[in-house]
Write a protein that holds these residues in place. Structure first.
Motif, short mmCIF file in Angstrom:
data_model
loop_
_atom_site.label_atom_id
_atom_site.label_comp_id
_atom_site.label_asym_id
_atom_site.label_seq_id
_atom_site.Cartn_x
_atom_site.Cartn_y
_atom_site.Cartn_z
N PRO A 333 -11.54 -26.79 -30.85
CA PRO A 333 -12.60 -26.38 -31.77
C PRO A 333 -13.68 -27.41 -32.05
O PRO A 333 -14.80 -27.05 -32.41
N GLU A 334 -13.38 -28.71 -31.88
CA GLU A 334 -14.37 -29.73 -32.18
C GLU A 334 -15.38 -29.92 -31.05
O GLU A 334 -16.39 -30.61 -31.22
N ARG A 335 -15.12 -29.31 -29.90
CA ARG A 335 -16.00 -29.49 -28.74
C ARG A 335 -17.19 -28.53 -28.81
O ARG A 335 -17.03 -27.35 -29.09
N PHE A 336 -18.37 -29.04 -28.53
CA PHE A 336 -19.58 -28.21 -28.46
C PHE A 336 -19.61 -27.50 -27.12
O PHE A 336 -19.66 -28.14 -26.07
N ASP A 337 -19.56 -26.17 -27.15
CA ASP A 337 -19.46 -25.40 -25.91
C ASP A 337 -20.18 -24.06 -26.09
O ASP A 337 -19.59 -23.08 -26.56
N PRO A 338 -21.47 -23.99 -25.72
CA PRO A 338 -22.23 -22.75 -25.89
C PRO A 338 -21.64 -21.57 -25.13
O PRO A 338 -21.88 -20.41 -25.49
N SER A 339 -20.85 -21.83 -24.07
CA SER A 339 -20.30 -20.72 -23.29
C SER A 339 -19.28 -19.91 -24.09
O SER A 339 -18.90 -18.81 -23.66
N ARG A 340 -18.84 -20.41 -25.24
CA ARG A 340 -17.95 -19.61 -26.10
C ARG A 340 -18.60 -18.28 -26.45
O ARG A 340 -17.90 -17.31 -26.75
#
Length: 419
Positions: A333-340
């Motif tokens: 959850p702490e990772r920035f990932d626009p593909s979510r």
């Protein structure tokens, strides 16, 4: 019924000092140590922090009739916004919502791209020779200018109103955290800086309202639509005070939240995500940094959530910031990932609520997303942004989730970057 677990705190003020010292850290520790329903005590106030989508839905949607805004936070906010969407209860809230929601339908903003371009163009032209910028200040000034144009079609000095809004927000949060404040007895006892800031806002907004009422040639903006809104409902028109409360609410809720989130979007997207879908970049930014980071409701009647007793009159706290970081619903959850936020990626129901949930869901959702997506698209079409080294990126929880300090970024035109 069982009492929910939670920190003991001290005898008199409970956990108030820990909350004031580090709000996000304290609440994060509370759910880590005690689970998804935590009983908290802040002096005489008992609150339950709920951090599970099903429980959030219970409070904000399924059993929302039992949870109102007769809360400490709404009472403090009302000193600025009156009985508006942010702080109003029952009939006042229903009247504002019924009249305001239609003027925020997507079809009302067909030409917003032109408005944004007009204000983005000079900013980007200035960036060409800037070298470095403070992305927080740049986004704050840009978004307040867009909000003023969309709401009022006006040339109000953005800096003047932004400074007043900052003072109002800071003092409101101070009063929310303070166990005792003289303004609770009478509005006369508000601090002079707060009263001066509210007076500045009133001078601007009320003058716009009165001028607009006097003219037949009205621009097609939110204020004009609000003036005419009552005609569609066949009821008494909004008074100047109601229009003032609505306009101030929209300014407070509409610019600060979007500007803060946009800053985070550029900070994180600079790490190799600047070619991602702009809508996904913004969605991921407000997952990690939801501007409205905590929501408070009051239980009208006693209730039971997750098997735990919720006493009548107590507060219930919902933190989108914590829920959006819950590893039970968000992988890494702490990772920035626009593909979510790709269209085919499944997500837990009600685990994502940057704009609220249920009948109180933000009326400006479409507008905020449209403004943010357009700005991200324009910036990354022309520039590469890089975070300047040696900076400590910290959040500052208040009425909104702000940046603790300026954030410097290096700007470089995209064609130079690839030479």
């Amino acid at each position: 019924m069982k009492r929910a677990p939670g920190p003991n705190g001290n005898l008199i003020w409970g956990s108030l000092s820990e909350f004031k010292a580090d709000s996000l850290g304290f609440l994060s520790d509370a759910v880590r140590d005690h689970g998804d329903i935590v009983r908290l005590r802040f002096g005489p106030v008992t609150a339950h922090l709920v951090n599970c989508p099903a429980h959030v839905e219970h409070v904000l949607s399924r059993n929302a009739a039992n949870y109102d805004k007769n809360t400490r936070s709404a009472g403090r906010i009302a000193a600025t916004t009156g009985d508006s969407l942010l702080s109003g209860n029952h009939n006042a809230w229903k009247r504002h919502r019924r009249l305001i929601q239609p003027v925020f339908q997507p079809r009302c903003f067909d030409d917003i791209g032109t408005v944004i371009d007009t204000l983005v163009d000079p900013m980007l032209a200035r960036w060409k020779n800037a070298g470095t910028i403070d992305i927080v200040d740049e986004m704050m000034q840009l978004v307040i200018a867009v909000a003023i144009k969309v709401l009022f079609s006006s040339d109000i000095d953005p800096q003047r109103i932004n400074l007043a809004l900052e003072t109002v927000l800071a003092d409101t949060w101070r009063r929310i955290e303070a166990p005792v404040d003289a303004s609770m007895l009478s509005a006369r006892f508000h601090r002079s800086q707060f009263k001066s800031a509210v007076a500045t806002i009133d001078d601007i907004v009320i003058d716009l309202i009165q001028s607009r009422r006097k003219t037949c040639k009205r621009p097609d903006d939110v204020l004009t639509r609000l003036l005419a809104a009552h005609e569609l409902e066949g009821e008494a028109g909004l008074t100047d005070q109601e229009l003032r409360d609505a306009a101030v609410t929209l300014l407070l809720a509409g610019h600060e939240t979007t500007a803060n989130a946009l800053s985070w979007a550029f900070i994180h997207a600079s790490n190799g995500f600047d070619s991602a879908d702009p809508a996904n970049i913004f969605a991921e930014a407000i997952r990690l940094y939801p501007s409205i980071w905590v929501i408070e409701r009051r239980a009208i009647q006693s209730d039971k959530i997750g098997g735990f007793h919720i006493p009548s009159g107590s507060s219930v706290l919902i933190s989108p910031y914590l829920l959006h970081r819950h590893d039970g619903y968000w992988p890494d959850p702490e990772r920035f990932d626009p593909s979510r936020f790709d269209g085919d990626r499944p997500r837990a129901r009600h685990a994502y609520l940057p704009f609220g949930l249920g009948k109180h869901r933000c009326v400006g959702l479409y507008l905020a997303n449209t403004i943010a997506t357009k700005i991200i698209e324009r910036v990354f079409a022309q520039f590469c942004l890089t975070l300047c080294p040696g900076q400590l990126l910290e959040t500052q929880p208040g009425i909104t989730l702000r940046h603790m300090a300026p954030v410097r970024m290096q700007v470089e035109t995209r064609y130079k970057k690839h030479l």
